[in-house]
Scaffold this motif. Structure first.
Motif, PDB file in Angstrom:
ATOM      1  N   VAL A  38      38.134  39.289  36.218  1.00 44.84           N
ATOM      2  CA  VAL A  38      38.788  40.114  37.239  1.00 44.84           C
ATOM      3  C   VAL A  38      39.248  41.431  36.636  1.00 44.84           C
ATOM      4  N   GLY A  39      38.815  42.538  37.233  1.00 44.01           N
ATOM      5  CA  GLY A  39      39.218  43.860  36.784  1.00 44.01           C
ATOM      6  C   GLY A  39      40.392  44.376  37.608  1.00 44.01           C
ATOM      7  N   ILE A  40      41.431  44.808  36.928  1.00 42.94           N
ATOM      8  CA  ILE A  40      42.642  45.328  37.591  1.00 42.94           C
ATOM      9  C   ILE A  40      42.802  46.808  37.246  1.00 42.94           C
ATOM     10  N   PHE A  86      40.431  48.802  26.194  1.00 42.06           N
ATOM     11  CA  PHE A  86      39.073  49.081  26.639  1.00 42.06           C
ATOM     12  C   PHE A  86      39.100  49.300  28.147  1.00 42.06           C
ATOM     13  N   ASP A  87      38.604  50.462  28.583  1.00 37.86           N
ATOM     14  CA  ASP A  87      38.573  50.814  30.001  1.00 37.86           C
ATOM     15  C   ASP A  87      37.205  50.446  30.554  1.00 37.86           C
ATOM     16  N   ILE A  88      37.141  49.406  31.395  1.00 42.92           N
ATOM     17  CA  ILE A  88      35.836  48.934  31.862  1.00 42.92           C
ATOM     18  C   ILE A  88      35.310  49.693  33.082  1.00 42.92           C
ATOM     19  N   VAL A 116      32.122  40.442  36.405  1.00 45.29           N
ATOM     20  CA  VAL A 116      33.491  40.874  36.651  1.00 45.29           C
ATOM     21  C   VAL A 116      33.577  41.501  38.031  1.00 45.29           C
ATOM     22  N   VAL A 117      34.590  41.087  38.789  1.00 43.13           N
ATOM     23  CA  VAL A 117      34.882  41.724  40.065  1.00 43.13           C
ATOM     24  C   VAL A 117      35.753  42.929  39.744  1.00 43.13           C
ATOM     25  N   HIS A 118      35.120  44.089  39.748  1.00 43.40           N
ATOM     26  CA  HIS A 118      35.794  45.341  39.400  1.00 43.40           C
ATOM     27  C   HIS A 118      36.793  45.731  40.490  1.00 43.40           C
ATOM     28  N   CYS A 119      37.922  46.291  40.060  1.00 46.33           N
ATOM     29  CA  CYS A 119      38.950  46.794  40.975  1.00 46.33           C
ATOM     30  C   CYS A 119      39.302  45.769  42.051  1.00 46.33           C
ATOM     31  N   PHE A 120      39.689  44.590  41.614  1.00 47.54           N
ATOM     32  CA  PHE A 120      40.038  43.539  42.577  1.00 47.54           C
ATOM     33  C   PHE A 120      41.286  43.931  43.360  1.00 47.54           C
ATOM     34  N   PHE A 143      28.515  43.977  37.082  1.00 47.47           N
ATOM     35  CA  PHE A 143      29.747  44.714  37.376  1.00 47.47           C
ATOM     36  C   PHE A 143      29.812  44.819  38.897  1.00 47.47           C
ATOM     37  N   LEU A 144      30.747  44.084  39.499  1.00 49.05           N
ATOM     38  CA  LEU A 144      30.718  43.820  40.931  1.00 49.05           C
ATOM     39  C   LEU A 144      31.744  44.608  41.741  1.00 49.05           C
ATOM     40  N   HIS A 145      31.364  44.896  42.986  1.00 52.42           N
ATOM     41  CA  HIS A 145      32.234  45.576  43.945  1.00 52.42           C
ATOM     42  C   HIS A 145      32.297  44.722  45.207  1.00 52.42           C
ATOM     43  N   CYS A 146      33.514  44.470  45.676  1.00 56.46           N
ATOM     44  CA  CYS A 146      33.676  43.745  46.942  1.00 56.46           C
ATOM     45  C   CYS A 146      34.870  44.319  47.693  1.00 56.46           C
TER      46      CYS A 146
END
Length: 260
Positions: A172-174, A2-4, A151-155, A126-129
């Protein structure tokens, strides 16, 4: 798998969106979450998800780059979109003190407003930091007890930042960033620290094409059909079976976004 995180509304996909989705299916990707980054693209994301019902879903939100666009009308648009069964999270929202396309106070206001909306609607976020961890946590923390998940997207942060995110209960999104021999080595070392039930995987297509793919794709554009490569690499660096990890991260994604 699954691609989030797929920016399917991007103009880079304007000529072949249907083929992109078809290639993802053929590659074994079983679900896609289309990212909404402002009011217009959130509407487009919902429409695309509706066209591919039961395979694509979407988020509705305002990325920190677009925080200066936040308004009552924007909030009303997001609220309306959440009435659709395709919209399963609020976001992409958060802070980006790296590129500063919107002023810090505008970013913080829009972020807090979206967390309030998610809490009211009992929806995950769906979070961006980026380069804003301390302030990001300060704003997020008071809302966490009222949110069903996040979820912290693209950590891409540090070990201490990862540990704090995990302590707060975040997923955590990788992405394929971890496949970059220039920028991803530090992140690669952190992969084993992420509990298997908190890990989610994503391409962030059309961005972040994995640099270690062989043969290299003729285009620099990333696609969700390349998610299997990310799964394979992350599994190897975590010392896990790739098929098992694909199943586990899919389960995590569906649980977080309440997708049956």
């Amino acid at each position: 798998m699954f691609d989030i995180g797929v920016n399917l509304t991007s103009t880079q996909f304007s000529k072949d969106r249907e083929k992109v989705v078809k290639r993802a299916r053929e590659a074994g990707v079983t679900g896609i979450l289309i990212t909404g980054t402002n009011a217009l693209e959130s509407q487009q994301a919902q429409s695309l998800a509706q066209q591919h019902a039961n395979y694509c879903w979407s988020t509705a939100g305002v990325h920190p780059h677009h925080a200066s666009e936040w308004s009552g009308e924007t909030a009303a648009t997001l609220r309306r979109l959440t009435e659709s069964e395709q919209v399963v999270a609020i976001g992409e929202c958060g802070l980006d003190f790296n590129r500063n396309f919107s002023a810090h106070d505008q970013q913080e206001y829009a972020f807090d407003a979206q967390l309030a909306l998610a809490a009211e609607l009992a929806m995950p976020v769906f979070l961006h930091c980026r380069d804003a961890h301390t302030r990001f946590v300060d704003i997020l923390k008071p809302w966490l007890a009222k949110l069903p998940g996040a979820v912290v997207h693209c950590f891409t942060g540090t070990r201490s930042e990862l540990e704090e995110c995990l302590a707060l209960g975040l997923s955590v999104g990788i992405t394929g960033w971890v496949c970059d021999e220039r920028r991803g080595l530090q992140l690669r070392e952190l992969l084993p620290l992420i509990p298997a039930d908190r890990l989610l995987l994503e391409t962030d297509a059309p961005y972040l094409l994995p640099r270690d793919m062989r043969p290299r794709p003729p285009s620099r554009r990333n696609e969700p059909c390349f998610l299997p490569h990310i799964v394979q690499q992350v599994a190897a660096w975590r010392g896990e079976d790739a098929e098992w990890l694909a199943q586990q991260t899919t389960k995590n994604s569906r649980n977080l976004f309440n997708i049956t």
